[in-house]
Motif scaffolding. Structure first.
Motif, PDB file in Angstrom:
ATOM      1  N   ARG A 155       7.744  21.904  31.076  1.00 20.97           N
ATOM      2  CA  ARG A 155       7.922  21.087  32.283  1.00 20.97           C
ATOM      3  C   ARG A 155       9.007  20.046  32.070  1.00 20.97           C
ATOM      4  O   ARG A 155       9.031  19.364  31.045  1.00 20.97           O
ATOM      5  CB  ARG A 155       6.603  20.403  32.625  1.00 20.97           C
ATOM      6  CG  ARG A 155       6.672  19.434  33.797  1.00 20.97           C
ATOM      7  CD  ARG A 155       5.362  18.703  33.941  1.00 20.97           C
ATOM      8  NE  ARG A 155       5.414  17.691  34.993  1.00 20.97           N
ATOM      9  CZ  ARG A 155       4.474  16.776  35.193  1.00 20.97           C
ATOM     10  NH1 ARG A 155       3.399  16.751  34.422  1.00 20.97           N
ATOM     11  NH2 ARG A 155       4.595  15.892  36.163  1.00 20.97           N
ATOM     12  N   ASN A 156       9.906  19.922  33.023  1.00 17.38           N
ATOM     13  CA  ASN A 156      10.968  18.925  32.969  1.00 17.38           C
ATOM     14  C   ASN A 156      10.385  17.522  33.033  1.00 17.38           C
ATOM     15  O   ASN A 156       9.586  17.202  33.898  1.00 17.38           O
ATOM     16  CB  ASN A 156      11.935  19.138  34.140  1.00 17.38           C
ATOM     17  CG  ASN A 156      13.031  18.093  34.194  1.00 17.38           C
ATOM     18  OD1 ASN A 156      13.571  17.692  33.165  1.00 17.38           O
ATOM     19  ND2 ASN A 156      13.372  17.651  35.386  1.00 17.38           N
ATOM     20  N   ARG A 157      10.819  16.643  32.111  1.00 18.95           N
ATOM     21  CA  ARG A 157      10.388  15.248  32.111  1.00 18.95           C
ATOM     22  C   ARG A 157      11.550  14.307  32.426  1.00 18.95           C
ATOM     23  O   ARG A 157      11.498  13.126  32.124  1.00 18.95           O
ATOM     24  CB  ARG A 157       9.796  14.899  30.741  1.00 18.95           C
ATOM     25  CG  ARG A 157       8.481  15.584  30.419  1.00 18.95           C
ATOM     26  CD  ARG A 157       7.316  14.890  31.114  1.00 18.95           C
ATOM     27  NE  ARG A 157       7.154  13.537  30.633  1.00 18.95           N
ATOM     28  CZ  ARG A 157       6.355  13.170  29.627  1.00 18.95           C
ATOM     29  NH1 ARG A 157       5.653  14.087  28.990  1.00 18.95           N
ATOM     30  NH2 ARG A 157       6.261  11.907  29.273  1.00 18.95           N
ATOM     31  N   GLY A 158      12.576  14.842  33.048  1.00 18.26           N
ATOM     32  CA  GLY A 158      13.737  14.025  33.396  1.00 18.26           C
ATOM     33  C   GLY A 158      14.963  14.471  32.627  1.00 18.26           C
ATOM     34  O   GLY A 158      14.916  14.596  31.403  1.00 18.26           O
ATOM     35  N   MET A 159      16.057  14.726  33.355  1.00 17.64           N
ATOM     36  CA  MET A 159      17.273  15.225  32.729  1.00 17.64           C
ATOM     37  C   MET A 159      18.486  14.589  33.393  1.00 17.64           C
ATOM     38  O   MET A 159      18.504  14.353  34.602  1.00 17.64           O
ATOM     39  CB  MET A 159      17.344  16.748  32.881  1.00 17.64           C
ATOM     40  CG  MET A 159      18.484  17.401  32.163  1.00 17.64           C
ATOM     41  SD  MET A 159      18.216  17.481  30.391  1.00 17.64           S
ATOM     42  CE  MET A 159      16.751  18.495  30.319  1.00 17.64           C
ATOM     43  N   VAL A 160      19.512  14.311  32.588  1.00 19.09           N
ATOM     44  CA  VAL A 160      20.793  13.837  33.098  1.00 19.09           C
ATOM     45  C   VAL A 160      21.824  14.896  32.759  1.00 19.09           C
ATOM     46  O   VAL A 160      21.987  15.267  31.591  1.00 19.09           O
ATOM     47  CB  VAL A 160      21.197  12.487  32.480  1.00 19.09           C
ATOM     48  CG1 VAL A 160      22.584  12.082  32.958  1.00 19.09           C
ATOM     49  CG2 VAL A 160      20.176  11.414  32.821  1.00 19.09           C
ATOM     50  N   VAL A 161      22.516  15.391  33.784  1.00 24.60           N
ATOM     51  CA  VAL A 161      23.546  16.419  33.601  1.00 24.60           C
ATOM     52  C   VAL A 161      24.900  15.806  33.918  1.00 24.60           C
ATOM     53  O   VAL A 161      25.078  15.179  34.968  1.00 24.60           O
ATOM     54  CB  VAL A 161      23.282  17.629  34.519  1.00 24.60           C
ATOM     55  CG1 VAL A 161      24.348  18.696  34.292  1.00 24.60           C
ATOM     56  CG2 VAL A 161      21.889  18.206  34.249  1.00 24.60           C
TER      57      VAL A 161
END
Length: 217
Positions: A67-73
């Motif tokens: 599960r994604n817990r926060g991402m910066v692209v």
């Protein structure tokens, strides 16, 4: 003389611990990892965190939801924050190899990346210096691949000793990729504590090489 020789060898034998290096998760177990992806120039393309939750266990393996817990692209000067609840369900064999995956991802891409970014345990207990090989046959649009893992040493900087494992993965087929990595595996639990893998042929930020790093937090 025999007794003396045996006593002399004892410290050497004790210095070569063995481990199954195999994770046997329980249902409900959760692990959180910080991750960073860099391109061929070392520029950070994305960073954030994800959570692994064990939903099923059994003789045939175990199922984990990532599960994604926060991402910066990042792309040039542009920065995109991803706070979505993206989830991917991965079914594993007992040794850790990914059998199937479903969810918010491209299946073909996910299975190819799993060959590089998922640790697979040896068939039995091993000791430092030993290697084992994992062969994955081609299926659908996923290339065949082979990974050779080698136990290089022991990292004793943490409270619990961790095996230092190197990996070399090669695909065969269209647009084949190759990868080299280093893993830190908890010798008691088999949990992956840290991992850095660089893949040649992985298209990242307009370059043909990417590095994926993760660390348990």
């Amino acid at each position: 003389m025999v007794v003396t020789a045996a006593l002399a060898l004892a410290p050497l034998l004790q210095a070569s611990p063995t481990s199954a290096l195999r994770w046997a998760p329980r249902r409900g177990t959760r692990l959180v990892y910080a991750l960073t992806v860099r391109d061929a120039q070392g520029r950070v393309v994305s960073e954030g965190a994800f959570e692994l939750s064990v939903t099923e266990t059994g003789r045939d393996g175990y199922t984990v939801v990532s599960r994604n817990r926060g991402m910066v692209v990042r792309s040039g000067a542009e920065e995109i924050r991803d706070e979505s609840d993206r989830r991917v369900t991965l079914k594993h064999a007992p040794d850790g190899r990914v059998i199937s995956l479903t969810g918010d991802t491209d299946v073909t891409t996910g299975l190819r990346q799993a060959a590089f970014f998922r640790f697979v345990a040896p068939p039995g207990r091993i000791s430092k210096g030993q290697s084992w090989t994992i062969d994955r046959p081609a299926r659908d649009q996923v290339n065949a691949s082979t990974t050779r893992f080698t136990w290089e040493g022991v990292d004793e900087r943490s409270k619990r000793p961790r095996a230092v494992i190197s990996s070399e993965t090669r695909e065969t087929g269209r647009d084949a990729m190759t990868g080299q990595g280093t893993w830190l595996i908890d010798m008691e639990s088999g949990v992956v504590e840290e991992m850095v893998v660089t893949v040649q042929g992985w298209k990242v930020n307009g370059t043909d090489r990417g590095t994926f790093a993760m660390k348990r937090v």
